[in-house]
Motif scaffolding. Sequence first.
Motif, PDB file in Angstrom:
ATOM      1  N   LEU A  61       0.830  -1.210   0.000  1.00 52.15           N
ATOM      2  CA  LEU A  61       0.000   0.000   0.000  1.00 52.15           C
ATOM      3  C   LEU A  61       0.862   1.255   0.000  1.00 52.15           C
ATOM      4  N   ASN A  62       1.934   1.238   0.778  1.00 53.55           N
ATOM      5  CA  ASN A  62       2.847   2.386   0.799  1.00 53.55           C
ATOM      6  C   ASN A  62       3.522   2.581  -0.552  1.00 53.55           C
ATOM      7  N   MET A  63       3.892   1.481  -1.215  1.00 52.82           N
ATOM      8  CA  MET A  63       4.486   1.574  -2.546  1.00 52.82           C
ATOM      9  C   MET A  63       3.504   2.205  -3.530  1.00 52.82           C
ATOM     10  N   PHE A  68       1.600   6.377  -7.079  1.00 55.35           N
ATOM     11  CA  PHE A  68       0.421   6.974  -7.698  1.00 55.35           C
ATOM     12  C   PHE A  68      -0.262   8.047  -6.858  1.00 55.35           C
ATOM     13  N   GLY A  69       0.079   8.153  -5.583  1.00 59.28           N
ATOM     14  CA  GLY A  69      -0.667   9.048  -4.700  1.00 59.28           C
ATOM     15  C   GLY A  69      -2.025   8.437  -4.397  1.00 59.28           C
ATOM     16  N   TYR A  70      -2.991   9.287  -4.120  1.00 58.16           N
ATOM     17  CA  TYR A  70      -4.319   8.771  -3.798  1.00 58.16           C
ATOM     18  C   TYR A  70      -5.262   8.796  -4.983  1.00 58.16           C
ATOM     19  N   THR A  71      -4.792   9.263  -6.123  1.00 55.40           N
ATOM     20  CA  THR A  71      -5.613   9.238  -7.325  1.00 55.40           C
ATOM     21  C   THR A  71      -4.857   8.479  -8.402  1.00 55.40           C
ATOM     22  N   PRO A  73      -5.429   7.093 -12.602  1.00 53.85           N
ATOM     23  CA  PRO A  73      -6.316   7.175 -13.759  1.00 53.85           C
ATOM     24  C   PRO A  73      -7.211   5.947 -13.936  1.00 53.85           C
ATOM     25  N   ARG A  74      -6.745   4.796 -13.498  1.00 49.35           N
ATOM     26  CA  ARG A  74      -7.537   3.571 -13.635  1.00 49.35           C
ATOM     27  C   ARG A  74      -8.715   3.559 -12.666  1.00 49.35           C
ATOM     28  N   GLY A  75      -8.580   4.250 -11.554  1.00 51.03           N
ATOM     29  CA  GLY A  75      -9.674   4.348 -10.599  1.00 51.03           C
ATOM     30  C   GLY A  75      -9.637   3.313  -9.501  1.00 51.03           C
ATOM     31  N   GLY A  76      -8.912   2.216  -9.678  1.00 54.98           N
ATOM     32  CA  GLY A  76      -8.834   1.181  -8.663  1.00 54.98           C
ATOM     33  C   GLY A  76      -7.497   1.206  -7.954  1.00 54.98           C
ATOM     34  N   LEU A  77      -7.397   0.433  -6.907  1.00 59.17           N
ATOM     35  CA  LEU A  77      -6.143   0.318  -6.172  1.00 59.17           C
ATOM     36  C   LEU A  77      -5.166  -0.482  -7.025  1.00 59.17           C
TER      37      LEU A  77
END
Length: 98
Positions: A61-63, A68-71, A73-77
């Motif tokens: 999750l940290n990686m 990518f930050g919190y946004t 373009p794909r919209g998913g994690l």
Amino acid sequence: MDLHKFSRIMYTKLAIGRYISSSVVIDVPKGHFCVYVGENGMKRFTVPLSYLKHPLFQTLLNMAEEEFGYTHPRGGLTFPCKEETFSEIIDNIRLGVC
């Protein structure tokens, strides 16, 4: 009195959002979520929610946050690693190796 009405309105909006999103994604079992993994082509994995507390998964999750930050373009994690690496990490978590 007004505070109570506001809470009910917010609750209704949240409930509608849950209904819409749950009606769109019907192939994810309860207690799981989806992530996308891969460097070029993205592969979708379904993961138990309990993995969110595991230190190895938190590293992923940290990686993802750093990359990518919190946004995104794909919209998913999305995790920025190879599918093989992700599968090994998930297997280690499942087996309790780490």
